[in-house]
Motif scaffolding. Sequence first.
Motif, mmCIF file in Angstrom:
data_model
loop_
_atom_site.group_PDB
_atom_site.id
_atom_site.type_symbol
_atom_site.label_atom_id
_atom_site.label_comp_id
_atom_site.label_asym_id
_atom_site.label_seq_id
_atom_site.Cartn_x
_atom_site.Cartn_y
_atom_site.Cartn_z
ATOM 1 N N GLU A 149 0.841 -1.195 0.000
ATOM 2 C CA GLU A 149 0.000 0.000 0.000
ATOM 3 C C GLU A 149 0.877 1.247 0.000
ATOM 4 O OE1 GLU A 149 -2.573 -0.337 3.358
ATOM 5 O OE2 GLU A 149 -3.781 -1.931 2.470
ATOM 6 N N ALA A 150 1.508 1.523 -1.129
ATOM 7 C CA ALA A 150 2.370 2.700 -1.259
ATOM 8 C C ALA A 150 1.541 3.901 -1.705
ATOM 9 C CB ALA A 150 3.479 2.434 -2.261
ATOM 10 N N ALA B 37 4.509 1.895 -9.960
ATOM 11 C CA ALA B 37 3.420 1.030 -9.496
ATOM 12 C C ALA B 37 3.644 -0.417 -9.937
ATOM 13 C CB ALA B 37 2.089 1.550 -10.028
ATOM 14 N N ALA B 38 4.180 -0.605 -11.154
ATOM 15 C CA ALA B 38 4.445 -1.966 -11.627
ATOM 16 C C ALA B 38 5.484 -2.649 -10.747
ATOM 17 C CB ALA B 38 4.923 -1.925 -13.077
ATOM 18 N N CYS B 39 6.503 -1.921 -10.335
ATOM 19 C CA CYS B 39 7.526 -2.497 -9.449
ATOM 20 C C CYS B 39 6.937 -2.879 -8.098
ATOM 21 C CB CYS B 39 8.670 -1.500 -9.244
ATOM 22 S SG CYS B 39 9.635 -1.132 -10.708
ATOM 23 N N LEU B 40 5.953 -2.105 -7.636
ATOM 24 C CA LEU B 40 5.388 -2.304 -6.300
ATOM 25 C C LEU B 40 4.151 -3.208 -6.311
ATOM 26 C CD1 LEU B 40 5.782 1.318 -4.880
ATOM 27 C CD2 LEU B 40 7.268 -0.654 -4.525
ATOM 28 N N ALA B 41 3.995 -4.000 -7.341
ATOM 29 C CA ALA B 41 2.879 -4.960 -7.382
ATOM 30 C C ALA B 41 3.012 -5.950 -6.235
ATOM 31 C CB ALA B 41 2.873 -5.692 -8.715
ATOM 32 N N LEU B 42 1.887 -6.294 -5.621
ATOM 33 C CA LEU B 42 1.916 -7.215 -4.488
ATOM 34 C C LEU B 42 2.376 -8.603 -4.916
ATOM 35 C CD1 LEU B 42 1.317 -7.734 -1.512
ATOM 36 C CD2 LEU B 42 -1.068 -8.201 -2.147
ATOM 37 N N ALA C 129 5.063 -12.023 -9.364
ATOM 38 C CA ALA C 129 4.986 -12.389 -10.781
ATOM 39 C C ALA C 129 4.558 -11.216 -11.654
ATOM 40 C CB ALA C 129 4.027 -13.554 -10.962
ATOM 41 N N ASP C 130 3.919 -10.207 -11.038
ATOM 42 C CA ASP C 130 3.437 -9.065 -11.808
ATOM 43 C C ASP C 130 4.489 -7.972 -11.955
ATOM 44 O OD1 ASP C 130 0.988 -10.280 -12.106
ATOM 45 O OD2 ASP C 130 0.105 -9.291 -10.340
ATOM 46 N N ARG C 131 5.621 -8.125 -11.302
ATOM 47 C CA ARG C 131 6.649 -7.090 -11.367
ATOM 48 C C ARG C 131 7.542 -7.293 -12.592
ATOM 49 N NH1 ARG C 131 8.277 -8.548 -5.213
ATOM 50 N NH2 ARG C 131 6.182 -8.213 -4.329
ATOM 51 N N PRO C 132 8.019 -6.200 -13.183
ATOM 52 C CA PRO C 132 8.913 -6.358 -14.342
ATOM 53 C C PRO C 132 10.268 -6.905 -13.909
ATOM 54 C CG PRO C 132 8.812 -4.065 -13.673
ATOM 55 C CD PRO C 132 7.783 -4.783 -12.840
#
Length: 816
Positions: free
Chosen positions: A250-251, A265-270, A273-276
């Motif tokens: 929750e950033a 936001a992509a880097c901070l995905a929970l 597997a969703d992070r680049p």
Amino acid sequence: MGEVLGPLREGTPRQIGPYEVLARLGAGGMGEVFLARDTRDGRGGEDGPDTPTAPEDGVFVAVKTVRRDVAGDPAFRDRFRREIRVAQLVSSPHAAAPVGGDADAEVPWLATAYVPGPSLSQAVRRGGALPVATVRALGTGVARALGDLHAAGVLHRDLKPGNVMLSVDGPRLIDFGIARSSTATTMTATGLMVGTPAFMSPEHVAGARRVTAASDVFCLGSLLCYAATGEDPFGDGPLAAVLYRVSQAEADLDRVPEELREVVAACLALDPADRPTPERLAELLEADAGRRFPWPEGVRDHIGEYGTELAQLVASGGPLLEVVPAAGPVVTPDVPGLHSVPTQAPVAPPAPSPRGRRGRVLAAVLALAVVAGGLGTYLLWPESEAKKPPVKAAPPAAPPAAPRIAGVDERGLADASGVVPQNAVQRPAGWRPWKAKLSKPAHGCSAGEKVLVCRTTDGRYEALDPASGKELWDAKVDSETPDESYMSDRAVYFVARDSTRPTVHDGNVVLVTGRKLQVRDARTGAVRWEKPALGPQFVWDTRPLVGDGVVFAATEVAEDIESDKVALTAFSLADGKELWTKGLTNAWISNAERRAYEPVAYAKGVVYALSQGGLVAYDGKTGTLLGEADPAARECMELKVLGGSGYCASSSRRPNAPVTLHALDARTLAAKASVPAPLAAVSPAAVGPNAVVTSGKAVSVLDPRTGRTLASYPLKAPPAGLAQAVSSPLLAGDQVVYADFSSLYTVRLGTDGKPAGLKVTPVPGAPGPRVAEEERVPGYGTLVSKQVRVPEVLPVGGIAYIVYDKGAVASVELPK
């Protein structure tokens, strides 16, 4: 030595492995870190081969040691041994290279290449959030470092701002103290957190026994958020609350610039597997730093301070030691060259030894210091320098390259000090001496690597190619104001089309015309963005300021249009986004109080403006008020910033009133010190670390420490019946530079500021003295285009661009 180098304490080993210990860099929970020099053959030792070595080549290292009590624990030695093995796996141009270590020594140690610069956390704490372009380039470098680590099977696991060092050419990832091989088991018991809470990943917080490469990417997302906003991504408060927000990813990204928000936001995905991947992240950031990493001016100065201290330490000829007197507190001695070597000119080493390579090492370090931060940390005056014993002059050495400058006008750079470093790299390709003619008389100019721009007396702008003098573009705006500038009978200036002086900043030209603040492309003149703003206020020297990716301009408060309320507003240089605005005046301004309420200088993250109550200082990124001018300096209307001091001259508005020069703290504007007489009674044209230059009936060079006049050069009188004027002098590199209607005048200064004599260079195309032809227009006043006005000298890259009031322009080389 501040946050850079600290003295060695009594009992500190002078040799660790093959490294000579020079200074203390810091300490942590497990031990200390020292700056050291490699003494082995071929690595900077006195018996090494005769080959120049730069700091990056491993001559200087950071040696991490372990406390003796901790080293007595066999389990810890095992962990440290693993840490050394992990470090040896790392090979990346974006990480501090490991160069050695010994877990079995009496005091275990690990050495990595020394990065002479602040950490990201230090830089942001001092200068605030970084511009978008810098964050992109920073993230690209760190992502590539992670890619290299992961390819070697290494996870960092503690990626935080304190572990990213800022060097001249980009970031460097350091400290693999809790790194581990991706094939190894965890080094901590289940549930024991390893890392920094605000920069952990959800997997760290959950106590997972096996974090992944995606965990490092999450931490990089937090780091990018911090760099772009100056704030921790998961807020503050109780540790449990911070850890909960991290565990839920929750950033708060509201303050992250829109251009960066999606990738952060992509880097901070929970879900990991969703992070680049790091490689994909580098592509998303789309940054290529090119030849010069896009550090903002304040960060580049900050990096320069590290290079400067390293150069001074090497010049001192030995380690930085503290001395314990027979009684009293610990003090650090004044080692020659360590505290008193000026940074405007190079510091030469002692006479070369047949066994030593210190001279070549020093030359490399000096080049680093100057390239990084320009003049870096100045030798400040008047801090009782006259009472210090003189430092023996060092042998002359070839000066290293100065930093690039973003642009210059008649006041110098944005700090208005009049100090303008000269770097031959900024000389335009194919340049030859040239002369040109503007279509109308010049009325304020600015120059840089890519363009020379002048406002003309009819309120237009004409841009010339610095290499050839050919016109690049011109611009005008329709306005209700007259199309000729004039001065009323009450000495109030009216500038055509409400056009300010232009400000050149790298590839941009920033100006206000027709009450619109515009940022234009330097080469084409195309408008990139525009915003409402105020034009000239009662004087014609008004200009917008630019620093660290922010444009500062005077604006009109919308709800107080009829009351003349003025504000200072900060805009993003990249897209014109308004960052903050602060009022400079109250609701009503009496005629006696009318001034040019506007930004007057910018230096090291601080913007200075003239308000109704006097000079004020704001944090350039946030608009936080940092200070107001000391009451004694309330009549000051301009400020020259030099290092940690600001200098302003004040006088009452009475005719022939005496002038008083004030020295103020550069951050708070509090009174700092009295200046030495007779310097206290001058209004300087340029303020440098070793010379103060004044202009009146003569151009004079004064010693800033004593106020003594070192040399004075009377102005050349024109023939009878003719008139001419002399430009405001600047300190261009190691020369005082000014011009009249016939010639360019230069005075070379020694490293101690002592003048070496006046050189006169005729200027091709100079108009020469002329008959004054002032013309009055009934109902208006005196036309500016008919007045005799001072020329302007704009020095860039060793070239002087000289602009005369009638529109003649010449480009000549500064004498070498």
